[in-house]
Motif scaffolding. Structure first.
Motif, PDB file in Angstrom:
ATOM      1  N   LEU A   1      19.858  58.639  76.072  1.00  0.00           N
ATOM      2  CA  LEU A   1      18.564  59.180  76.503  1.00  0.00           C
ATOM      3  C   LEU A   1      18.709  60.242  77.574  1.00  0.00           C
ATOM      4  CD1 LEU A   1      16.302  56.003  76.600  1.00  0.00           C
ATOM      5  CD2 LEU A   1      16.194  57.901  74.985  1.00  0.00           C
ATOM      6  N   LYS A   2      19.662  60.061  78.475  1.00  0.00           N
ATOM      7  CA  LYS A   2      19.832  61.025  79.565  1.00  0.00           C
ATOM      8  C   LYS A   2      20.328  62.386  79.074  1.00  0.00           C
ATOM      9  CE  LYS A   2      24.449  59.455  80.649  1.00  0.00           C
ATOM     10  NZ  LYS A   2      25.186  58.400  81.194  1.00  0.00           N
ATOM     11  N   GLU A   3      20.812  62.470  77.831  1.00  0.00           N
ATOM     12  CA  GLU A   3      21.339  63.724  77.292  1.00  0.00           C
ATOM     13  C   GLU A   3      20.389  64.411  76.308  1.00  0.00           C
ATOM     14  OE1 GLU A   3      25.308  63.257  75.790  1.00  0.00           O
ATOM     15  OE2 GLU A   3      25.918  62.057  77.524  1.00  0.00           O
ATOM     16  N   VAL A   4      19.214  63.846  76.079  1.00  0.00           N
ATOM     17  CA  VAL A   4      18.287  64.401  75.090  1.00  0.00           C
ATOM     18  C   VAL A   4      17.831  65.806  75.487  1.00  0.00           C
ATOM     19  CG1 VAL A   4      16.047  64.117  73.969  1.00  0.00           C
ATOM     20  CG2 VAL A   4      17.553  62.148  74.246  1.00  0.00           C
ATOM     21  N   SER A   5      17.470  66.003  76.742  1.00  0.00           N
ATOM     22  CA  SER A   5      16.995  67.325  77.191  1.00  0.00           C
ATOM     23  C   SER A   5      18.059  68.398  77.010  1.00  0.00           C
ATOM     24  CB  SER A   5      16.560  67.278  78.656  1.00  0.00           C
ATOM     25  OG  SER A   5      15.438  66.464  78.806  1.00  0.00           O
ATOM     26  N   SER A   6      19.291  68.107  77.401  1.00  0.00           N
ATOM     27  CA  SER A   6      20.353  69.108  77.246  1.00  0.00           C
ATOM     28  C   SER A   6      20.670  69.345  75.768  1.00  0.00           C
ATOM     29  CB  SER A   6      21.610  68.709  78.016  1.00  0.00           C
ATOM     30  OG  SER A   6      22.161  67.528  77.506  1.00  0.00           O
ATOM     31  N   PHE A   7      20.532  68.301  74.947  1.00  0.00           N
ATOM     32  CA  PHE A   7      20.748  68.479  73.510  1.00  0.00           C
ATOM     33  C   PHE A   7      19.683  69.408  72.924  1.00  0.00           C
ATOM     34  CE2 PHE A   7      19.950  67.341  69.092  1.00  0.00           C
ATOM     35  CZ  PHE A   7      21.188  67.647  68.555  1.00  0.00           C
ATOM     36  N   ILE A   8      18.441  69.257  73.347  1.00  0.00           N
ATOM     37  CA  ILE A   8      17.367  70.134  72.854  1.00  0.00           C
ATOM     38  C   ILE A   8      17.638  71.580  73.252  1.00  0.00           C
ATOM     39  CG2 ILE A   8      14.914  70.694  73.121  1.00  0.00           C
ATOM     40  CD1 ILE A   8      14.369  67.664  73.067  1.00  0.00           C
TER      41      ILE A   8
ATOM     42  N   ILE B   1      11.483  63.073  72.775  1.00  0.00           N
ATOM     43  CA  ILE B   1      11.529  63.232  74.237  1.00  0.00           C
ATOM     44  C   ILE B   1      10.141  63.033  74.849  1.00  0.00           C
ATOM     45  CG2 ILE B   1      11.268  65.749  74.406  1.00  0.00           C
ATOM     46  CD1 ILE B   1      13.613  65.433  76.577  1.00  0.00           C
ATOM     47  N   ARG B   2       9.095  63.470  74.159  1.00  0.00           N
ATOM     48  CA  ARG B   2       7.726  63.237  74.668  1.00  0.00           C
ATOM     49  C   ARG B   2       7.433  61.739  74.715  1.00  0.00           C
ATOM     50  NH1 ARG B   2       6.397  68.008  71.900  1.00  0.00           N
ATOM     51  NH2 ARG B   2       5.872  66.862  70.005  1.00  0.00           N
ATOM     52  N   PHE B   3       7.830  61.000  73.675  1.00  0.00           N
ATOM     53  CA  PHE B   3       7.604  59.557  73.632  1.00  0.00           C
ATOM     54  C   PHE B   3       8.332  58.869  74.793  1.00  0.00           C
ATOM     55  CE2 PHE B   3       9.011  55.318  72.293  1.00  0.00           C
ATOM     56  CZ  PHE B   3       7.789  54.718  72.064  1.00  0.00           C
ATOM     57  N   VAL B   4       9.598  59.188  74.953  1.00  0.00           N
ATOM     58  CA  VAL B   4      10.404  58.539  75.991  1.00  0.00           C
ATOM     59  C   VAL B   4       9.856  58.859  77.384  1.00  0.00           C
ATOM     60  CG1 VAL B   4      12.688  58.517  77.081  1.00  0.00           C
ATOM     61  CG2 VAL B   4      12.483  58.405  74.585  1.00  0.00           C
ATOM     62  N   GLN B   5       9.527  60.117  77.642  1.00  0.00           N
ATOM     63  CA  GLN B   5       9.040  60.512  78.949  1.00  0.00           C
ATOM     64  C   GLN B   5       7.670  59.914  79.261  1.00  0.00           C
ATOM     65  OE1 GLN B   5       9.368  64.800  78.805  1.00  0.00           O
ATOM     66  NE2 GLN B   5      11.464  64.757  79.530  1.00  0.00           N
ATOM     67  N   SER B   6       6.845  59.731  78.264  1.00  0.00           N
ATOM     68  CA  SER B   6       5.498  59.211  78.499  1.00  0.00           C
ATOM     69  C   SER B   6       5.491  57.702  78.730  1.00  0.00           C
ATOM     70  CB  SER B   6       4.583  59.545  77.322  1.00  0.00           C
ATOM     71  OG  SER B   6       4.948  58.789  76.174  1.00  0.00           O
ATOM     72  N   ARG B   7       6.587  57.030  78.446  1.00  0.00           N
ATOM     73  CA  ARG B   7       6.625  55.568  78.560  1.00  0.00           C
ATOM     74  C   ARG B   7       7.576  55.062  79.643  1.00  0.00           C
ATOM     75  NH1 ARG B   7       4.181  56.839  74.397  1.00  0.00           N
ATOM     76  NH2 ARG B   7       2.939  55.607  73.038  1.00  0.00           N
TER      77      ARG B   7
END
Length: 123
Positions: free
Chosen positions: A34-41, A116-122
């Motif tokens: 999960l911590k790497e999702v933003s950099s992957f995007i 990423i929106r789902f994870v960040q919103s929860r």
């Protein structure tokens, strides 16, 4: 591509996908922290703009991402050193269903942005 996001109190965030794309879901659940999702995007955006492919070798799944498609292949497909003929008498064979999945780049990009929106919103 059909998917459903889940926040499990025991195992954390998960995605469920249709059988056809189960390997994509497995990659997202097990191979991309999960911590790497933003950099992957961000890497996905660079692939979309350029001519280079991105290849990620995970523990069990390889992702090859081009500006046209995302291809997921289980490492099991590349186990050439195992002589499967010795198992013929037992009627065993390598079932390649579920060991490869693909989708268009835009579909995969939409999945990642939704994820990423789902994870960040929860959190």
């Amino acid at each position: 591509m059909e998917y459903q996001f889940i926040r499990d109190p025991i195992s954390g965030f998960k995605v469920r996908m249709s059988e056809e794309h189960a390997l994509v879901g497995r990659w997202l659940n097990e191979e991309l922290p999960l911590k790497e999702v933003s950099s992957f995007i961000e890497k996905m955006d660079m692939v979309k703009q350029g001519t280079e492919e991105l290849k990620l070798e995970g523990k069990e799944i390889r992702l090859t991402l081009s500006k046209d498609e995302a291809l997921f292949e289980a490492h099991t497909l590349f186990q050439n050193e195992v002589d499967l003929s010795r198992y013929e008498d037992d009627f065993l064979e390598l079932d390649e269903d579920g060991l490869m999945a693909g989708c268009g780049f835009e579909d995969f990009q939409a999945l990642m942005h939704d994820w990423i929106r789902f994870v960040q919103s929860r959190r």
